[in-house]
Scaffold this motif. Structure first.
Motif, PDB file in Angstrom:
ATOM      1  N   LEU A  52       2.418  -0.883   4.478  1.00  0.00           N
ATOM      2  CA  LEU A  52       2.328   0.515   4.089  1.00  0.00           C
ATOM      3  C   LEU A  52       3.720   1.057   3.772  1.00  0.00           C
ATOM      4  O   LEU A  52       4.670   0.855   4.534  1.00  0.00           O
ATOM      5  N   ARG A  71       0.901  -1.165   0.000  1.00  0.00           N
ATOM      6  CA  ARG A  71       0.000   0.000   0.000  1.00  0.00           C
ATOM      7  C   ARG A  71       0.937   1.211   0.000  1.00  0.00           C
ATOM      8  O   ARG A  71       1.466   1.592   1.036  1.00  0.00           O
ATOM      9  N   TRP A 101      -2.115   6.854  -4.395  1.00  0.00           N
ATOM     10  CA  TRP A 101      -1.917   5.479  -3.930  1.00  0.00           C
ATOM     11  C   TRP A 101      -1.492   4.582  -5.085  1.00  0.00           C
ATOM     12  O   TRP A 101      -1.919   4.769  -6.228  1.00  0.00           O
ATOM     13  N   GLY A 139       1.526  -6.455   1.634  1.00  0.00           N
ATOM     14  CA  GLY A 139       0.454  -5.556   2.031  1.00  0.00           C
ATOM     15  C   GLY A 139       0.857  -4.423   2.951  1.00  0.00           C
ATOM     16  O   GLY A 139       0.001  -3.658   3.406  1.00  0.00           O
ATOM     17  N   GLU A 141       0.277   0.233  -5.752  1.00  0.00           N
ATOM     18  CA  GLU A 141       0.556  -1.051  -5.103  1.00  0.00           C
ATOM     19  C   GLU A 141       1.970  -1.538  -5.349  1.00  0.00           C
ATOM     20  O   GLU A 141       2.389  -2.556  -4.790  1.00  0.00           O
ATOM     21  N   ASP A 153      -0.499  -0.282   9.226  1.00  0.00           N
ATOM     22  CA  ASP A 153      -1.130   0.676   8.322  1.00  0.00           C
ATOM     23  C   ASP A 153      -2.200   1.452   9.084  1.00  0.00           C
ATOM     24  O   ASP A 153      -3.326   0.975   9.237  1.00  0.00           O
TER      25      ASP A 153
END
Length: 535
Positions: free
Chosen positions: A54, A9, A21, A52, A23, A508
């Motif tokens: 941050l 993220r 944002w 996954g 990925e 996150d």
């Protein structure tokens, strides 16, 4: 060689919300070369699965004091000592732990932790055999014991320095509290004279290590001097010609009362700024301390404090204007500490005077702190292109009560109004001002996004209407912090062509909530494409 990071993220801090944002991202050498969807990432020699987590742009602490921060990490911590008895107990224990020390230093005490004004006798009751120097939480006052007064040579006949005060008792004797330039010219001068290069080298390493572990990839030092310059040049030599974080510095210029001597300090800053040999360590401007702090009633206000007192500026306009004009003419960024509304007014007046003297052109000046500024200040700053450099952790509710009590009227409702600067269109850069506040970037973001306390989460939030959404708070500490020193085109964001300065977190807070910022840990800090810290 390309390294790609997938399945994360990634908060890019792009000013376009639609691009904020991603990925995946990839970097080659010291630059970001790709940001986007994982299935569009380029082939790479190395692939990292973020699982996954941050990812943020590296935080830039846009106002800090590196040498003092490193030193503070080795001193007696007093911010959370909320009574005189607790302060005295910590001093006794510190003295017992190092009985051979010739001096005892502490930092971070709060005015409202004491039953009255600080006195030497209060410290003497705990430690009297060696000099004791205790910097206040705002680092604008130094509380000392009797042995320190003797060491400094301060007596009833010692005059107050320009812009400062040796607080005295009813009989006219020094009481043990040094305000503003009295602290710098006596207590800090003694500290500088007695500190060795080895001590400073240790302080530098403490600060660098702490910042990297906290996800900070760049800083703006706001009190650089010959000691700091020499210490960081030695650190750069130890690190093979670079540093593990990027350091931009403002040269401290003190008001000597003599215009020629003041301008000589500006000339020294200009000489240093002309040397662009190291992108890791550079002088970009000057720092002027126009007033003190509200907690000590030394900030310069248009109207008196609750007790009827007020404070004159440390830099009156007649002495301020020539220095600002000279720095502006030399192409230096001018950073002015202005906490009271009168101080911010004369700071902007000085910048307008400089523009009139030197002609209209692009400028990038800034005002530091702006804790209480009059209505209309944000709009005036936006018109002049002046950055608002502010510190969320200074508004922590756990230390706010004394601030509010000193003003005692409707001005309290205008404390630290960050959205006002956003709405006016002024550039807003966030920082910590360490060591006057904790250096933790994540704690800073917690206060910014909640107006609750990072020091004591049980304390009720103050002025929650001024809290910012977390994405905007992080942007002010990354993208806008870079822009505050003219670096917005190449660092502070995760974007192709930008510096590969990124941070990976184990939590996150966008998903788990703001309180998780107080528990989150940095997994990896990357600066210029190289891992400088890994948990």
């Amino acid at each position: 060689m390309i390294t790609r990071y997938l399945n994360g993220r990634v908060f890019t801090a792009d000013p376009d919300p639609a691009a904020s944002w991603a990925e995946a991202f990839a970097m080659e050498d010291d630059r970001i070369v790709f940001v986007g969807a994982a299935d569009e990432a380029p082939d790479a020699a190395t692939t990292v699965d973020l699982e996954g987590r941050l990812v943020l742009p590296g935080v830039i602490d846009a106002h800090t004091h590196l040498l003092m921060m490193g030193a503070a990490l080795g001193q007696v911590p007093l911010t959370d000592a909320r009574s005189l008895a607790e302060i005295q107990d910590r001093l006794r224990r510190a003295r017992a732990a190092d009985p051979g020390a010739a001096v005892l230093r502490g930092r971070g005490w709060l005015f409202d932790s004491l039953p009255g004004a600080p006195t030497a006798a209060m410290i003497d009751a705990a430690v009297s055999d060696v000099p004791v120097y205790l910097d206040a939480n705002d680092y604008h006052s130094c509380w000392v014991n009797s042995a320190a007064l003797v060491e400094l040579g301060i007596t009833r006949d010692t005059p107050d320095p320009l812009g400062g005060e040796i607080v005295r008792d009813a009989a006219g004797e020094p009481a043990g509290l040094l305000l503003e330039t009295a602290a710098t010219q006596y207590a800090w001068a003694q500290r500088d004279a007695s500190t060795t290069d080895a001590d400073r080298d240790q302080d530098v390493q403490r600060a660098l290590d702490a910042y990297l572990a906290g996800g900070v990839t760049g800083v703006v030092d706001m009190a650089f001097d010959e000691f700091g310059l020499a210490a960081f040049e030695r650190a750069r030599a130890r690190h093979g010609g670079e540093l593990p974080i990027r350091v931009a510095a403002h040269w401290i210029v003190t008001n000597t009362g003599d215009d020629e001597a003041n301008l000589a300090q500006v000339a020294r800053a200009a000489e240093l700024a002309a040397d662009r040999s190291s992108p890791w360590l550079r002088v970009v401007g000057i720092k002027l301390i126009l007033d003190g702090t509200i907690d000590a009633c030394t900030a310069a206000l248009r109207h008196p404090y609750a007790d009827g007192s007020n404070a004159a500026p440390i830099w009156p306009p007649a002495q301020l204007n020539p220095v600002v004009a000279a720095a502006d003419a030399a192409g230096l960024q001018v950073a002015q500490h202005a906490i009271g509304d009168y101080a911010s007014e004369i700071a902007l007046d000085a910048l307008e005077h400089a523009a009139a003297a030197n002609g209209q052109r692009a400028r990038l000046h800034r005002i530091e702190h702006l804790e209480y500024a009059a209505p209309g200040t944000a709009e005036r700053m936006a018109r002049l292109g002046v950055t608002a450099s502010m510190q969320p952790v200074h508004s922590d509710p756990a230390i706010f009560a004394n601030w509010a009590e000193m003003l005692g009227d409707e001005r309290v409702e205008r404390a630290f109004p960050w959205p006002e600067y956003e709405d006016a269109g002024a550039l807003l850069a966030f920082s910590t001002d360490a060591p006057t506040a904790p250096y933790s970037a994540l704690a800073n973001m917690y206060v910014a996004s909640t107006r609750a306390s990072a020091l004591d989460p049980a304390v009720t939030a103050t002025h929650p209407q001024y809290a910012l959404p977390l994405d905007r708070a992080i942007a002010h500490a990354t993208r806008d912090a870079a822009a505050s020193v003219g670096d917005g085109a190449w660092r502070g964001r995760i974007a192709p062509g930008f510096a590969a300065d990124v941070v990976v977190l184990d939590t996150d807070p966008f998903v788990s909530g703001m309180p998780s910022l107080l528990e989150a840990q940095v997994i990896e800090t990357i600066v210029a494409g190289r891992t400088r810290y890994r948990r």
